[in-house]
Design an enzyme around this catalytic site. Structure first.
Site, PDB file in Angstrom:
ATOM      1  N   SER A 185       0.804  -1.226   0.000  1.00  0.00           N
ATOM      2  CA  SER A 185       0.000   0.000   0.000  1.00  0.00           C
ATOM      3  C   SER A 185       0.832   1.270   0.000  1.00  0.00           C
ATOM      4  CB  SER A 185      -0.933   0.017   1.217  1.00  0.00           C
ATOM      5  OG  SER A 185      -0.190  -0.143   2.418  1.00  0.00           O
ATOM      6  N   GLY A 200      -1.667  -4.382   1.518  1.00  0.00           N
ATOM      7  CA  GLY A 200      -1.719  -5.529   2.404  1.00  0.00           C
ATOM      8  C   GLY A 200      -0.874  -6.716   1.987  1.00  0.00           C
ATOM      9  N   ASN A 231       4.799  -5.514   5.283  1.00  0.00           N
ATOM     10  CA  ASN A 231       3.857  -6.558   5.702  1.00  0.00           C
ATOM     11  C   ASN A 231       4.516  -7.919   5.915  1.00  0.00           C
ATOM     12  OD1 ASN A 231       1.631  -4.730   5.435  1.00  0.00           O
ATOM     13  ND2 ASN A 231       1.716  -5.034   3.216  1.00  0.00           N
ATOM     14  N   ASP A 281      -2.545   7.013  10.076  1.00  0.00           N
ATOM     15  CA  ASP A 281      -1.659   6.128  10.823  1.00  0.00           C
ATOM     16  C   ASP A 281      -0.207   6.475  10.523  1.00  0.00           C
ATOM     17  OD1 ASP A 281      -0.902   4.857   8.394  1.00  0.00           O
ATOM     18  OD2 ASP A 281      -2.626   3.525   8.515  1.00  0.00           O
ATOM     19  N   HIS A 331       0.904   4.958   6.276  1.00  0.00           N
ATOM     20  CA  HIS A 331       0.355   5.347   4.977  1.00  0.00           C
ATOM     21  C   HIS A 331       0.378   6.864   4.782  1.00  0.00           C
ATOM     22  CE1 HIS A 331      -1.470   1.402   5.985  1.00  0.00           C
ATOM     23  NE2 HIS A 331      -1.082   1.150   4.741  1.00  0.00           N
TER      24      HIS A 331
END
Length: 502
Positions: free
Chosen positions: A41, A77, A109, A230, A233
């Site tokens: 992402s 993700g 991730n 967050d 991102h």
């Protein structure tokens, strides 16, 4: 002669042979090359209602799209493991042609322990080795999990097998600071990404370090404005800055011809500010002129364009809230330059019924909620410095080089010396420029020094009229424009001076 040679079949055979030979001799039109992006992402993000963006969303804006295109195949993700497991890499491989590029950036991730739980679905083994872990899923299917480095090396090997050029990028840093330094990945995923590229002979962009160095210079208060919801991102501004960082990494790659496809159009120098930069329509109405109206002749028009988008009566705040800044942003492209000079109107009240154009008197991060009687709505007003900072960061996010000017002094004198803004707006402009590592021209001080040298009588007579102490007449505007140009010549590590006429 054998009857075959005079038959229609023989004539058809000769025609086919000629066509084949002509095809072989005719130069083939070069196919547009593709830059494939794979990752998570932080490379591709967004969608309706989602303000998060990845740097891959904006990378194509930096390239000459007549020669190359960007295909962003990253998916939120995903890890190196799941990007392969879900068939996404196979789909990319089916499209890759010889001469294409594959830029890969993973790492955000991969951290969970790989197992058959939801949490472990995308985790990989740490490091670069050939270690594996065998998993048996509830449906009885088997999966062999490899190390992070193994997956990256597979991407590299597969891309090369198709004649493509792989480029490994270490992952962008998160918005996590400790002792005013952002956390880096140079001891784990960033290091392993570099090792994978080295082992397989691929190009490597240390994106983690490039971005982290910039974040450290800006500090946590500035960087938090580049993230959405967050610490992982980025918003659009943050994603654009990171996309620009990717292009900086590409430019540094030796023997990689991808840099040749970056935009090289004639740049534009944009001027923004108030009436001391452009008065009225820039036509000398009332005998008043801004210095921005006379700067273009100093530049080589074959190499650069100059556009004066300043507007009288605006402050650093209203230049944005009126939508003027967005219009300039829409025009700017990577490689352009921006000179900004505000301050004369920022000292006005925040919420008066005449213009409501004032800003908080500071270079800090102060903010105040007010009712704006002009727009008849609530508005959060920031400091003078913060409005400058917002425009600086937005410009940089588009690959534009900003230059901050302190405001020119007014025709106000005391004891034979022109009054300066060295303790307020000129100081705050300088502080913001230093905070953001932006080129700074202390125009307030430069002009004041020259005014003092010439003397009060000369300045009042030649540079201003008898009724206005802020706006210059023709001779004063030309004089200030020349001082701006001389200051540009002295800017260190800034290429704008190379566009000036000899």
């Amino acid at each position: 002669m054998h009857k075959f040679y005079s038959s229609p079949y023989f004539k058809f055979f000769i025609l086919c042979a000629l066509l084949i030979n002509l095809t072989a001799l005719t130069p083939q039109m070069e196919q547009k090359r593709t830059i494939y992006l794979i990752g998570d992402s932080t490379v591709r993000n967004g969608g309706e209602g989602n303000l998060q963006r990845g740097w891959g969303n904006f990378l194509e804006e930096f390239f000459d799209t007549t020669q190359v295109k960007v295909s962003n195949q990253a998916m939120a993700g995903r890890s190196t493991r799941t990007f392969i497991k879900e068939g996404r890499w196979e789909k990319v491989m089916q499209s890759i042609q010889a001469g294409d590029y594959v830029i890969m950036q993973f790492g955000h991730n991969e951290g969970s322990v790989p197992d058959t739980t939801r949490a472990g679905y995308r985790g990989v083994l740490r490091g670069m080795g050939d270690d594996t872990k065998e998993l048996t899923w509830p449906d009885g299917s088997k999966e062999t999990v490899h190390t992070y480095g193994w997956y990256l090396e597979k991407f590299i090997q597969d891309a090369k097998s198709k004649g493509a050029i792989p480029i490994v990028a270490s992952m962008i840093p998160r918005n996590k600071f400790q002792d005013n330094e952002v956390e880096r990945a140079n001891q784990d995923f960033g290091k392993w990404a570099k090792d994978a590229a080295r082992r397989q002979g691929a190009f490597f962009i240390d994106l983690n370090s490039i971005v982290a160095d910039q974040y450290d210079k800006w500090g946590p208060d500035v960087v938090k404005g580049l993230f959405e919801r967050d610490h992982t991102h980025t918003n659009e501004a943050g994603a654009r800055i990171n996309a620009w960082s990717v292009t900086e990494g590409i430019r540094s790659l030796k023997e990689c011809d991808l840099k040749n496809y970056l935009k090289k159009d004639k740049p534009t120098l944009f001027l923004i500010g108030d009436s001391t930069v452009k008065n009225g329509q820039g036509d000398g109405a009332g005998g008043l002129w801004g210095w921005g109206d006379f700067i273009a002749p100093y530049f080589d028009s074959e190499k650069i364009k100059v556009q004066n988008h300043a507007l009288g009566g605006t402050s650093s705040r209203t230049y944005q809230t009126y939508g003027l800044w967005q219009r300039v942003m829409d025009k700017m492209e990577p490689g352009d330059y921006l000179i900004m000079q505000f301050g004369h109107n920022d000292s006005s009240p925040l919420d008066d019924e005449a213009r409501a154009r004032g800003t908080i008197k500071s270079a800090g991060l102060e903010a105040k909620n007010i009712y704006n009687p002009i727009t008849k709505s609530q508005e959060t007003v920031y400091s003078y410095g913060q409005y400058l900072r917002q425009m600086i960061l937005a410009a940089k996010s588009k690959g534009v080089t900003p230059i901050v000017c302190s405001l020119i002094p007014r025709n106000n004198w005391e004891n034979g010396k022109v009054l300066t803004a060295e303790n307020d707006y000129a100081l705050w402009a300088k502080q913001v420029a230093e905070d953001t590592e932006t080129a700074f021209i202390d125009l307030n001080s430069i002009v004041a020094h020259q005014y003092d040298e010439l003397g009060e009588t000369h300045v009042r007579t030649h540079f201003f009229n008898e009724t206005d102490h802020t706006h210059t007449i023709l001779e004063g505007a030309k004089f200030n424009a020349e001082l701006v140009v001389e200051a540009i010549k002295k800017l260190n590590e800034n290429q704008l001076s190379s566009y000036l006429k000899d």
